[in-house]
Scaffold this motif. Structure first.
Motif, PDB file in Angstrom:
ATOM      1  N   LEU A  96     -36.617 -46.426 -44.462  1.00  0.00           N
ATOM      2  CA  LEU A  96     -35.266 -46.562 -45.008  1.00  0.00           C
ATOM      3  C   LEU A  96     -34.198 -46.734 -43.932  1.00  0.00           C
ATOM      4  CD1 LEU A  96     -35.433 -43.826 -47.797  1.00  0.00           C
ATOM      5  CD2 LEU A  96     -35.724 -46.299 -48.058  1.00  0.00           C
ATOM      6  N   GLY A  97     -34.613 -46.643 -42.666  1.00  0.00           N
ATOM      7  CA  GLY A  97     -33.649 -46.794 -41.583  1.00  0.00           C
ATOM      8  C   GLY A  97     -32.679 -45.643 -41.489  1.00  0.00           C
ATOM      9  N   ARG A  98     -33.152 -44.441 -41.820  1.00  0.00           N
ATOM     10  CA  ARG A  98     -32.294 -43.251 -41.782  1.00  0.00           C
ATOM     11  C   ARG A  98     -32.676 -42.364 -40.598  1.00  0.00           C
ATOM     12  NH1 ARG A  98     -30.100 -42.653 -46.993  1.00  0.00           N
ATOM     13  NH2 ARG A  98     -30.291 -44.669 -48.039  1.00  0.00           N
ATOM     14  N   ARG A  99     -31.704 -41.623 -40.124  1.00  0.00           N
ATOM     15  CA  ARG A  99     -31.958 -40.667 -39.049  1.00  0.00           C
ATOM     16  C   ARG A  99     -32.818 -39.521 -39.569  1.00  0.00           C
ATOM     17  NH1 ARG A  99     -28.125 -36.565 -36.266  1.00  0.00           N
ATOM     18  NH2 ARG A  99     -26.875 -36.848 -38.132  1.00  0.00           N
ATOM     19  N   LEU A 100     -33.794 -39.121 -38.791  1.00  0.00           N
ATOM     20  CA  LEU A 100     -34.642 -37.987 -39.148  1.00  0.00           C
ATOM     21  C   LEU A 100     -34.143 -36.745 -38.422  1.00  0.00           C
ATOM     22  CD1 LEU A 100     -37.163 -36.726 -40.477  1.00  0.00           C
ATOM     23  CD2 LEU A 100     -38.451 -37.411 -38.435  1.00  0.00           C
TER      24      LEU A 100
ATOM     25  N   LEU B  30     -48.085 -38.897 -55.842  1.00  0.00           N
ATOM     26  CA  LEU B  30     -47.183 -38.574 -54.735  1.00  0.00           C
ATOM     27  C   LEU B  30     -46.077 -39.611 -54.631  1.00  0.00           C
ATOM     28  CD1 LEU B  30     -46.308 -36.976 -52.286  1.00  0.00           C
ATOM     29  CD2 LEU B  30     -48.079 -38.127 -50.943  1.00  0.00           C
ATOM     30  N   ALA B  31     -46.429 -40.884 -54.762  1.00  0.00           N
ATOM     31  CA  ALA B  31     -45.409 -41.941 -54.725  1.00  0.00           C
ATOM     32  C   ALA B  31     -44.395 -41.753 -55.848  1.00  0.00           C
ATOM     33  CB  ALA B  31     -46.072 -43.312 -54.830  1.00  0.00           C
ATOM     34  N   THR B  32     -44.862 -41.290 -56.990  1.00  0.00           N
ATOM     35  CA  THR B  32     -43.966 -41.073 -58.136  1.00  0.00           C
ATOM     36  C   THR B  32     -42.940 -39.988 -57.841  1.00  0.00           C
ATOM     37  OG1 THR B  32     -45.677 -41.764 -59.717  1.00  0.00           O
ATOM     38  CG2 THR B  32     -43.851 -40.456 -60.576  1.00  0.00           C
ATOM     39  N   VAL B  33     -43.402 -38.862 -57.285  1.00  0.00           N
ATOM     40  CA  VAL B  33     -42.467 -37.760 -57.031  1.00  0.00           C
ATOM     41  C   VAL B  33     -41.522 -38.105 -55.877  1.00  0.00           C
ATOM     42  CG1 VAL B  33     -43.852 -36.404 -55.386  1.00  0.00           C
ATOM     43  CG2 VAL B  33     -42.337 -35.231 -56.990  1.00  0.00           C
ATOM     44  N   VAL B  34     -41.976 -38.908 -54.920  1.00  0.00           N
ATOM     45  CA  VAL B  34     -41.079 -39.374 -53.857  1.00  0.00           C
ATOM     46  C   VAL B  34     -39.991 -40.269 -54.448  1.00  0.00           C
ATOM     47  CG1 VAL B  34     -40.910 -40.840 -51.806  1.00  0.00           C
ATOM     48  CG2 VAL B  34     -42.757 -39.166 -51.990  1.00  0.00           C
TER      49      VAL B  34
ATOM     50  N   ASP C 133     -43.912 -48.415 -58.051  1.00  0.00           N
ATOM     51  CA  ASP C 133     -44.742 -49.407 -57.351  1.00  0.00           C
ATOM     52  C   ASP C 133     -44.126 -49.790 -56.013  1.00  0.00           C
ATOM     53  OD1 ASP C 133     -46.685 -49.480 -59.307  1.00  0.00           O
ATOM     54  OD2 ASP C 133     -45.750 -51.137 -60.405  1.00  0.00           O
ATOM     55  N   ALA C 134     -42.807 -49.945 -55.988  1.00  0.00           N
ATOM     56  CA  ALA C 134     -42.133 -50.296 -54.740  1.00  0.00           C
ATOM     57  C   ALA C 134     -42.218 -49.135 -53.741  1.00  0.00           C
ATOM     58  CB  ALA C 134     -40.669 -50.642 -55.015  1.00  0.00           C
ATOM     59  N   THR C 135     -42.157 -47.911 -54.231  1.00  0.00           N
ATOM     60  CA  THR C 135     -42.300 -46.742 -53.358  1.00  0.00           C
ATOM     61  C   THR C 135     -43.699 -46.698 -52.756  1.00  0.00           C
ATOM     62  OG1 THR C 135     -40.744 -45.520 -54.741  1.00  0.00           O
ATOM     63  CG2 THR C 135     -42.103 -44.242 -53.224  1.00  0.00           C
ATOM     64  N   LEU C 136     -44.697 -46.946 -53.596  1.00  0.00           N
ATOM     65  CA  LEU C 136     -46.079 -46.969 -53.123  1.00  0.00           C
ATOM     66  C   LEU C 136     -46.271 -48.047 -52.070  1.00  0.00           C
ATOM     67  CD1 LEU C 136     -48.731 -45.474 -53.697  1.00  0.00           C
ATOM     68  CD2 LEU C 136     -49.258 -47.224 -55.399  1.00  0.00           C
ATOM     69  N   ALA C 137     -45.680 -49.212 -52.317  1.00  0.00           N
ATOM     70  CA  ALA C 137     -45.788 -50.318 -51.350  1.00  0.00           C
ATOM     71  C   ALA C 137     -45.065 -49.981 -50.054  1.00  0.00           C
ATOM     72  CB  ALA C 137     -45.206 -51.588 -51.970  1.00  0.00           C
ATOM     73  N   MET C 138     -43.917 -49.315 -50.159  1.00  0.00           N
ATOM     74  CA  MET C 138     -43.160 -48.925 -48.966  1.00  0.00           C
ATOM     75  C   MET C 138     -43.964 -47.962 -48.104  1.00  0.00           C
ATOM     76  SD  MET C 138     -39.522 -46.849 -48.724  1.00  0.00           S
ATOM     77  CE  MET C 138     -40.307 -45.326 -49.273  1.00  0.00           C
TER      78      MET C 138
ATOM     79  N   VAL D  95     -31.130 -50.683 -41.942  1.00  0.00           N
ATOM     80  CA  VAL D  95     -31.004 -49.853 -43.131  1.00  0.00           C
ATOM     81  C   VAL D  95     -31.622 -50.579 -44.318  1.00  0.00           C
ATOM     82  CG1 VAL D  95     -29.409 -48.644 -44.645  1.00  0.00           C
ATOM     83  CG2 VAL D  95     -28.886 -48.874 -42.211  1.00  0.00           C
ATOM     84  N   THR D  96     -32.442 -49.876 -45.089  1.00  0.00           N
ATOM     85  CA  THR D  96     -33.113 -50.435 -46.250  1.00  0.00           C
ATOM     86  C   THR D  96     -32.737 -49.625 -47.470  1.00  0.00           C
ATOM     87  OG1 THR D  96     -34.967 -51.112 -44.852  1.00  0.00           O
ATOM     88  CG2 THR D  96     -35.350 -51.068 -47.229  1.00  0.00           C
ATOM     89  N   ALA D  97     -32.503 -50.317 -48.587  1.00  0.00           N
ATOM     90  CA  ALA D  97     -32.176 -49.619 -49.828  1.00  0.00           C
ATOM     91  C   ALA D  97     -33.400 -48.863 -50.330  1.00  0.00           C
ATOM     92  CB  ALA D  97     -31.717 -50.627 -50.878  1.00  0.00           C
ATOM     93  N   PRO D  98     -33.197 -47.721 -50.982  1.00  0.00           N
ATOM     94  CA  PRO D  98     -34.330 -46.979 -51.548  1.00  0.00           C
ATOM     95  C   PRO D  98     -35.108 -47.850 -52.533  1.00  0.00           C
ATOM     96  CG  PRO D  98     -32.354 -45.626 -51.555  1.00  0.00           C
ATOM     97  CD  PRO D  98     -31.922 -47.016 -51.179  1.00  0.00           C
ATOM     98  N   PRO D  99     -36.390 -47.632 -52.675  1.00  0.00           N
ATOM     99  CA  PRO D  99     -37.204 -48.448 -53.589  1.00  0.00           C
ATOM    100  C   PRO D  99     -36.740 -48.294 -55.027  1.00  0.00           C
ATOM    101  CG  PRO D  99     -38.439 -46.543 -52.797  1.00  0.00           C
ATOM    102  CD  PRO D  99     -37.196 -46.604 -51.981  1.00  0.00           C
ATOM    103  N   ALA D 100     -36.904 -49.367 -55.808  1.00  0.00           N
ATOM    104  CA  ALA D 100     -36.380 -49.390 -57.174  1.00  0.00           C
ATOM    105  C   ALA D 100     -37.412 -48.993 -58.220  1.00  0.00           C
ATOM    106  CB  ALA D 100     -35.842 -50.793 -57.491  1.00  0.00           C
ATOM    107  N   SER D 101     -38.645 -48.720 -57.813  1.00  0.00           N
ATOM    108  CA  SER D 101     -39.684 -48.360 -58.766  1.00  0.00           C
ATOM    109  C   SER D 101     -40.775 -47.567 -58.060  1.00  0.00           C
ATOM    110  CB  SER D 101     -40.287 -49.617 -59.401  1.00  0.00           C
ATOM    111  OG  SER D 101     -40.999 -50.370 -58.417  1.00  0.00           O
TER     112      SER D 101
END
Length: 302
Positions: free
Chosen positions: A63-67, A28-32, A11-16, A3-9
């Protein structure tokens, strides 16, 4: 699955997303990122094959979540998407109660409409608590479903709850991460869109598409990858019934790699168009002068 915590920014979302092979534009990374932070459904619209569904898969893995995927289609109803009662098991319970002389109808009704007899479909499954965190719920190709089902989704996407007349209201302890996609074969009602953050997923530009091909098709030569992207970008400028999406670009690039192609030629393109174009009328149009013209545009720069 860790399990991974959601990105904090952003930039972190884009990197993820990038770390999972999804090369997204910053918008797109921004709206996610905002959808994750605000617990709002994300409505992704765009042509087929541009990577809308892949967003849900990437978020689940990262994020280690079930799909949980609900594939929409014409005629989709509550019994297939949300829940239904196990009527055969209920009937057996009724007959056993009658055989035992149990005549307490109120108690029997309460028993047979309990969770034990409830068959949970994707939407109801997405509202259940999960030790790994709220799941990713993918409502895929909503435009294929009927408007009546679209209207039913309003309660689910507004309050993250489902009301079952015989049982009561089931509410998610934690909102799922909801991704709704549409290929825009019909317009989705404003009432549903208002409950979501919205983003139009467009075809990538040549630079981004080239990076995607290099990332997802290992072993492809630099020359061939550039020619593939040039060819596809030129095709999208033509008036085809269905322009190829990124998924088709990757299929074609993989097919060419399997054939040990090193560069595009009229012969190899003609033999493999079925990996790129999915309608015979489009394939027929890509013959003769049209093929030569597009091929020249694709190869003269490499």
């Amino acid at each position: 699955m860790s399990v991974t915590a959601p990105p904090a920014s952003v930039d972190a979302t884009l990197a993820m997303l990038t770390s999972r092979g999804y090369l997204a534009e910053r918008a797109l990374a921004t709206v996610v990122f905002l959808a994750l932070r605000m617990n709002r459904p994300l409505f992704l619209e765009g042509e087929a094959g541009v990577g809308k569904t892949e967003i849900a898969k990437v978020l689940s893995a990262a994020l280690g979540r079930r799909l949980i995927r609900l594939q929409c289609y014409e005629g989709l109803d509550v019994s297939s998407a949300v829940y239904e009662w196990n009527s055969s098991a209920q009937m057996i319970a009724i007959r056993l109660a009658e055989a035992a002389g149990d005549t307490d109808r109120a108690q029997l009704s309460s028993d047979i409409f309990s969770e034990h007899y409830l068959i949970k479909r994707p939407l109801l499954q997405a509202l259940e608590p999960d030790m790994a965190g709220a799941p990713v719920l993918l409502i895929d190709e909503l435009d294929r479903a009927d408007e009546a089902f679209e209207a039913y989704l309003l309660e689910v996407l507004s309050d993250y709850q489902v009301t079952i007349p015989e049982f009561g209201t089931i509410k998610a302890p934690q909102p799922p991460i909801v991704i709704v996609t549409s290929n825009r074969t019909r317009e989705i009602h404003d009432a549903l869109k208002r409950r979501c953050l919205y983003h139009w997923v467009d075809y990538p530009n040549a630079q981004r598409e080239l990076a995607i091909v290099k990332s997802r098709v290992p072993g492809i030569s630099a020359k061939l990858s550039q020619q593939v992207v040039n060819f596809v970008q030129a095709l999208r400028a033509q008036d085809f019934y269905k322009s190829p999406g990124v998924a088709e670009t990757l299929d074609w690039a993989t097919a060419l790699t399997e054939l040990d192609a090193r560069a595009l030629t009229a012969e190899v393109v003609g033999d493999t168009l079925g990996a790129l174009l999915k309608y015979q009328d489009d394939i027929t149009r890509m013959q003769g002068d049209t093929l030569q013209k597009v091929l020249k545009e694709a190869t003269e720069e490499t």
